[in-house]
Scaffold this active site. Structure first.
Site, short mmCIF file in Angstrom:
data_model
loop_
_atom_site.label_atom_id
_atom_site.label_comp_id
_atom_site.label_asym_id
_atom_site.label_seq_id
_atom_site.Cartn_x
_atom_site.Cartn_y
_atom_site.Cartn_z
N TYR A 1 28.73 39.30 36.60
CA TYR A 1 29.97 38.67 35.64
C TYR A 1 29.46 39.12 34.11
CZ TYR A 1 32.98 35.06 33.58
OH TYR A 1 34.15 34.59 32.92
N TRP B 1 40.01 37.13 28.26
CA TRP B 1 38.99 36.49 29.02
C TRP B 1 38.69 35.02 28.39
CZ3 TRP B 1 33.03 37.10 27.20
CH2 TRP B 1 32.38 36.52 28.21
#
Length: 329
Positions: free
Chosen positions: A53, A264
């Protein structure tokens, strides 16, 4: 009391995490002890376990980035939601646990009579879907939106929010078994991805001009999505389920003026004023409490079953979210 903790990262996510006991913490001034009611396992959570991630917590860490709980104790002279109040837990609070100790000021009160399992998914997927629909293209009622990964958590919320806003959706999935679930959520057109996608989308929409494409897959799927959109359209990528970089040809970028952007949610939270964040979360919580916004849940697990839960969340062919839902006496 149990917490799901990991001290290393590795390619098999369930292998690096385990349920560990801990003593009941005593809240200090400004803190609240909260019994966790439900916490989802998101794809981003699994990627944190594998180290893939974009933002990784320091180790050791307790898994879980979102969830809801019930306040059971406040520290001395502490102002905050009352004992017994259902609350939204702070982002990144390590929610895969029976209990968490958190700053009381960061707790957001939620309706006590709403389904905590649905409320548990409030922080990540619903705002992502909402912002994808609102922040990139000026859409009006009747406009078409297209997305791939439509059977994902974000995908299901996007379908429902689009319908509430009067938008129509073209929804792309990667397997035939996922079609019915997206249709049940209210998807106007649901198709399985493939090389002839543009022709099938044109036929299904009557050649409608689609100004927004939402990409959760990346790789060649981004190219197929681009080919379905109108000239001057925008693609917003927010994930890479294929594990591959987005692929868009010069034809789409240069000659058809298709724009590729990224989104994001963590960045949005980092740059957006608190009042605007709270307004969005409050709006979405109200829709969830009213039963107008929900997502399928495949299974719930206790904290002590964390390895099985992670394995289920990481597996394919799921028909809903995997949640950690501790049982409290």
């Amino acid at each position: 009391m149990l917490k799901a903790q990991y001290s290393e990262r590795g390619p098999v996510p369930q292998a690096v995490i385990e349920a560990l006991p801990f003593d009941r913490p005593v809240p200090a001034p400004g803190q609240a002890l909260v019994a966790v009611l439900a916490a989802p396992i998101n794809p981003s959570d699994v990627l944190m376990l594998t180290g893939q991630y974009g933002m990784l917590p320091p180790l050791p860490a307790v898994g879980g980035s979102e969830g809801v709980g019930r306040v059971i104790e406040l520290g001395p002279d502490t102002k905050g939601p009352a004992v017994g109040q259902t609350v939204l837990l702070p982002v990144g609070a390590g929610t895969w646990a029976t209990h968490v100790l958190v700053p009381a000021a960061r707790l957001v009160p939620l309706p006590n009579d709403a389904d905590p399992k649905q409320l548990a998914m409030l922080t990540v997927n619903p705002p992502t879907a909402s912002l994808l629909l609102s922040d990139f293209v000026d859409l009006q009622p009747g406009d078409w939106v297209m997305q791939n990964g439509a059977n994902s958590g974000v995908g299901s919320y996007l379908v429902q929010l689009a319908k509430l806003r009067g938008l129509k959706t073209v929804n792309i999935v990667r397997r035939e078994s996922a079609v019915a679930g997206v249709q049940a959520q209210g998807g106007d057109v649901v198709l399985v991805d493939g090389d002839d996608l543009a022709e099938r989308v044109k036929a299904a929409t009557g050649g409608a001009a689609i100004k927004l494409g939402v990409d959760a897959v990346g790789g060649a799927a981004t190219m197929r999505l681009a080919a379905c959109l109108a000239e001057g359209a925008t693609i917003v990528n927010y994930g890479a389920l294929s594990g591959e970089p987005c692929s868009v040809s010069p034809r789409e970028l240069v000659f058809r003026d298709v724009t590729l952007k990224g989104f994001w949610l963590a960045r949005w939270f980092g740059i957006t004023p608190q009042a605007k964040q709270m307004a969005l979360l409050t709006e979405l919580a109200g829709l969830i409490a009213a039963g107008k916004l929900s997502t399928p849940i495949q299974a719930t697990y206790e904290v002590g079953q964390i390895k099985e839960a992670i394995a289920a969340a990481a597996a394919g062919e799921r028909q809903g979210k995997i949640l950690i839902a501790p049982t409290h006496a």
